[in-house]
Write an enzyme that holds these catalytic residues in place. Structure first.
Site, PDB file in Angstrom:
ATOM      1  N   THR A  52      40.882  43.232  27.750  1.00 51.90           N
ATOM      2  CA  THR A  52      41.680  43.814  28.830  1.00 51.90           C
ATOM      3  C   THR A  52      41.310  43.132  30.146  1.00 51.90           C
ATOM      4  OG1 THR A  52      42.293  45.840  29.991  1.00 51.90           O
ATOM      5  CG2 THR A  52      40.049  45.749  29.111  1.00 51.90           C
ATOM      6  N   GLU A  53      42.330  42.873  30.963  1.00 50.92           N
ATOM      7  CA  GLU A  53      42.141  42.047  32.159  1.00 50.92           C
ATOM      8  C   GLU A  53      41.130  42.598  33.155  1.00 50.92           C
ATOM      9  OE1 GLU A  53      46.736  42.090  32.015  1.00 50.92           O
ATOM     10  OE2 GLU A  53      45.166  42.977  30.744  1.00 50.92           O
ATOM     11  N   ASN A  54      40.887  43.906  33.130  1.00 55.90           N
ATOM     12  CA  ASN A  54      39.947  44.454  34.101  1.00 55.90           C
ATOM     13  C   ASN A  54      38.491  44.275  33.684  1.00 55.90           C
ATOM     14  OD1 ASN A  54      40.824  46.407  32.120  1.00 55.90           O
ATOM     15  ND2 ASN A  54      39.639  47.959  33.204  1.00 55.90           N
TER      16      ASN A  54
END
Length: 229
Positions: A52-54
């Site tokens: 996930t990008e975060n």
């Protein structure tokens, strides 16, 4: 033609079909919303590593209601669980993974997909996410880009089109589309039909597709478990 609403796959069934094509050990990013459902349907004996990008890699299943730890969320602000091997890292490092070509698969939603592989999947209009987020990076950083979408809009207009009319997320990036009626590959600038829902004829499917739908070889039946509906 039968009413499409009566014969089309549900979102869960589309997500199930997409999950069948993810290889064991693949590094996978799932787009916010509908594509996140893919994680529920990993085939037995296979385990993807979700990103996930975060800044989280190899997280676990969603927690049970009431057991959420809201310090542990994905890019869509949904609660996730950690497990042995889960890794946390800076947002910039996460995008270095994306841009560096370290993801095997990115699966996203779409407003439109063109026969060239162009993708339009973001909007700042009513109800839209107010930015494109990481999608532009994902579609050109992942080794394979797949799209999950209804075959037509709520107004019955095709979402698979000759040319996108909405702002583009990426150019020539999509290689396979899983819709509520079909599985379609994009090769050499054209849509190639691989599977279709048995209840719809080829002629009727072509009628709700906004670009030529080519057939090369046998067309498989697109069948998903009914309990997912």
């Amino acid at each position: 033609m039968s009413d499409i609403q009566d014969i089309k796959l549900s979102n869960a069934q589309i997500a199930w079909r997409a999950a069948q094509d993810i290889e064991d050990g693949a590094y996978v990013n799932l787009g916010i919303g509908f594509p996140e459902m893919v994680a529920r349907f990993q085939p037995e004996g296979r385990q993807a590593i979700f990103h996930t990008e975060n800044g989280v890699l190899d997280f676990g299943k969603a927690p049970a209601p009431g057991e959420e730890d809201w310090d542990c969320i994905n890019a869509g602000k949904k609660a996730i669980t950690i497990k042995p091997g889960t890794a946390f890292f800076h947002h910039a490092d996460s995008f270095a993974m994306v841009r560096g070509g370290h993801l095997d698969v990115a699966i996203l939603g779409a407003y439109e997909v063109a026969q060239s592989g162009d993708l339009a999947n973001w909007s700042t209009g009513k109800g839209g996410v107010p930015a494109v987020g990481g999608a532009m990076d994902l579609v050109h950083g992942a080794k394979r880009v797949a799209v999950l979408t209804d075959h037509v809009t709520k107004k019955g207009e095709p979402k698979l089109v000759e040319v996108c009319t909405l702002p583009l997320t990426g150019v020539g990036c999509v290689t396979r589309v899983y819709t509520s009626l079909a599985v379609v590959d994009i090769e050499d600038g054209k849509f190639i039909l691989r599977e279709k829902v048995p209840a719809i004829s080829l002629e009727d499917l072509k009628a709700v597709t906004g670009a030529p739908l080519h057939v090369e070889g046998e067309i498989g039946d697109l069948i998903a478990p009914e309990e997912l509906a």
